[in-house]
Write a protein that holds these residues in place. Structure first.
Motif, PDB file in Angstrom:
ATOM      1  N   PHE A 149      59.075  66.991  54.800  1.00 35.09           N
ATOM      2  CA  PHE A 149      59.786  66.183  55.791  1.00 35.09           C
ATOM      3  C   PHE A 149      59.051  64.875  56.065  1.00 35.09           C
ATOM      4  N   ILE A 201      60.401  61.190  54.740  1.00 32.50           N
ATOM      5  CA  ILE A 201      60.911  60.272  55.767  1.00 32.50           C
ATOM      6  C   ILE A 201      60.169  58.944  55.694  1.00 32.50           C
ATOM      7  N   SER A 258      64.862  69.598  54.405  1.00 29.84           N
ATOM      8  CA  SER A 258      63.668  69.882  55.191  1.00 29.84           C
ATOM      9  C   SER A 258      63.891  69.561  56.672  1.00 29.84           C
ATOM     10  N   THR A 259      64.665  68.511  56.958  1.00 27.93           N
ATOM     11  CA  THR A 259      64.958  68.159  58.352  1.00 27.93           C
ATOM     12  C   THR A 259      65.694  69.292  59.043  1.00 27.93           C
ATOM     13  N   TYR A 260      66.720  69.811  58.372  1.00 27.65           N
ATOM     14  CA  TYR A 260      67.484  70.929  58.956  1.00 27.65           C
ATOM     15  C   TYR A 260      66.586  72.145  59.160  1.00 27.65           C
ATOM     16  N   LEU A 287      64.957  65.577  51.865  1.00 27.92           N
ATOM     17  CA  LEU A 287      64.719  65.177  53.251  1.00 27.92           C
ATOM     18  C   LEU A 287      65.740  65.830  54.176  1.00 27.92           C
ATOM     19  N   SER A 288      67.011  65.832  53.775  1.00 21.35           N
ATOM     20  CA  SER A 288      68.049  66.454  54.606  1.00 21.35           C
ATOM     21  C   SER A 288      67.808  67.957  54.738  1.00 21.35           C
TER      22      SER A 288
END
Length: 236
Positions: free
Chosen positions: A163, A167, A30-32, A27-28
């Motif tokens: 993402f 999430i 894909s978020t970035y 998640l971290s």
């Protein structure tokens, strides 16, 4: 899709904790990656298919988390859950490798129907959330076949799907109080690693699609080998 089986192989944590930490890490990452592509204005997302896929992945993320909780409640033996995840991931990865090797001989499609896109997103979201993986290799194969994307476009759209699925999976775990016990320093280190992975994704633009395909194939073979080993240790 590498983090979960590798941690399973070392057996340093229980299955539920590994799934949670792996999900937070991807998640971290894909978020970035998603935010950076938006800021740079270099996104290769296709709005007509990307948004329905993402919405489906969000719903799939919730369903996948529910499925994991349901199966966990059926047995107190966490090794059985690990074995189920390992064999599922083994079958999916093997099928992905087979498709990758035969891709040039098979026809691909360019689906634009929103309902079909949502359904595909749901399936991918379930796999990602239930198995505690990003689902990159599976996503890529699906995006190749159903949407005729090249490797780099498929990679970006895959991150978008990951993402949304992760999430919603995380929010579901928080709201239902099903977050396993974990080491905060370990979570922070894994999240940092995920962000660094997102930063290193810039290397993707410097190598050819052919080189990416070769690396992809090699990683699939590695993942298959790890999952064979994991299934063995979980069942013995």
């Amino acid at each position: 899709v590498i983090i979960k089986p590798v941690l399973d192989a070392f057996q340093i944590l229980d299955v539920a904790t590994i799934s949670f930490l792996s999900g937070c890490t991807v998640l971290s990452m894909s978020t970035y990656a998603v935010l950076k592509s938006k800021v740079n204005g270099k996104s290769q997302l296709e709005p007509k298919t990307g948004l329905p896929l993402a919405l489906g992945a969000a719903a799939g993320g919730i369903l996948g988390k529910w499925m994991f909780g349901f199966i966990s409640a059926l047995s107190s033996d966490k090794n059985k859950i690990g074995a189920i995840q390992a064999i599922c991931l083994l079958i999916i990865t093997a099928a992905t490798l087979l498709y990758t090797l035969c891709r040039n001989k098979l026809n691909s499609y360019h689906i634009t129907n929103a309902a079909v896109c949502v359904f595909i997103g749901i399936v991918l979201g379930i796999l990602s959330s239930f198995l505690g993986i990003g689902g990159g290799p599976v996503n890529l194969a699906v995006l190749y076949f159903f949407f005729s994307m090249n490797t780099k476009a498929a990679a970006e759209n895959s991150l978008y799907i990951i993402f949304y699925s992760q999430i919603t999976s995380l929010l579901s775990a928080i709201l239902t109080g099903s977050i396993p016990k974990f080491s905060v320093p370990m979570l922070l280190m894994m999240v940092l690693g995920g962000i660094l992975g997102g930063i290193m994704r810039s290397l993707n633009s410097r190598i050819s699609n052919r080189a990416v395909d070769r690396l992809f194939t090699a990683l699939l073979i590695l993942i298959i080998c790890i999952n064979i080993y994991n299934y063995y240790i979980f069942t013995n």
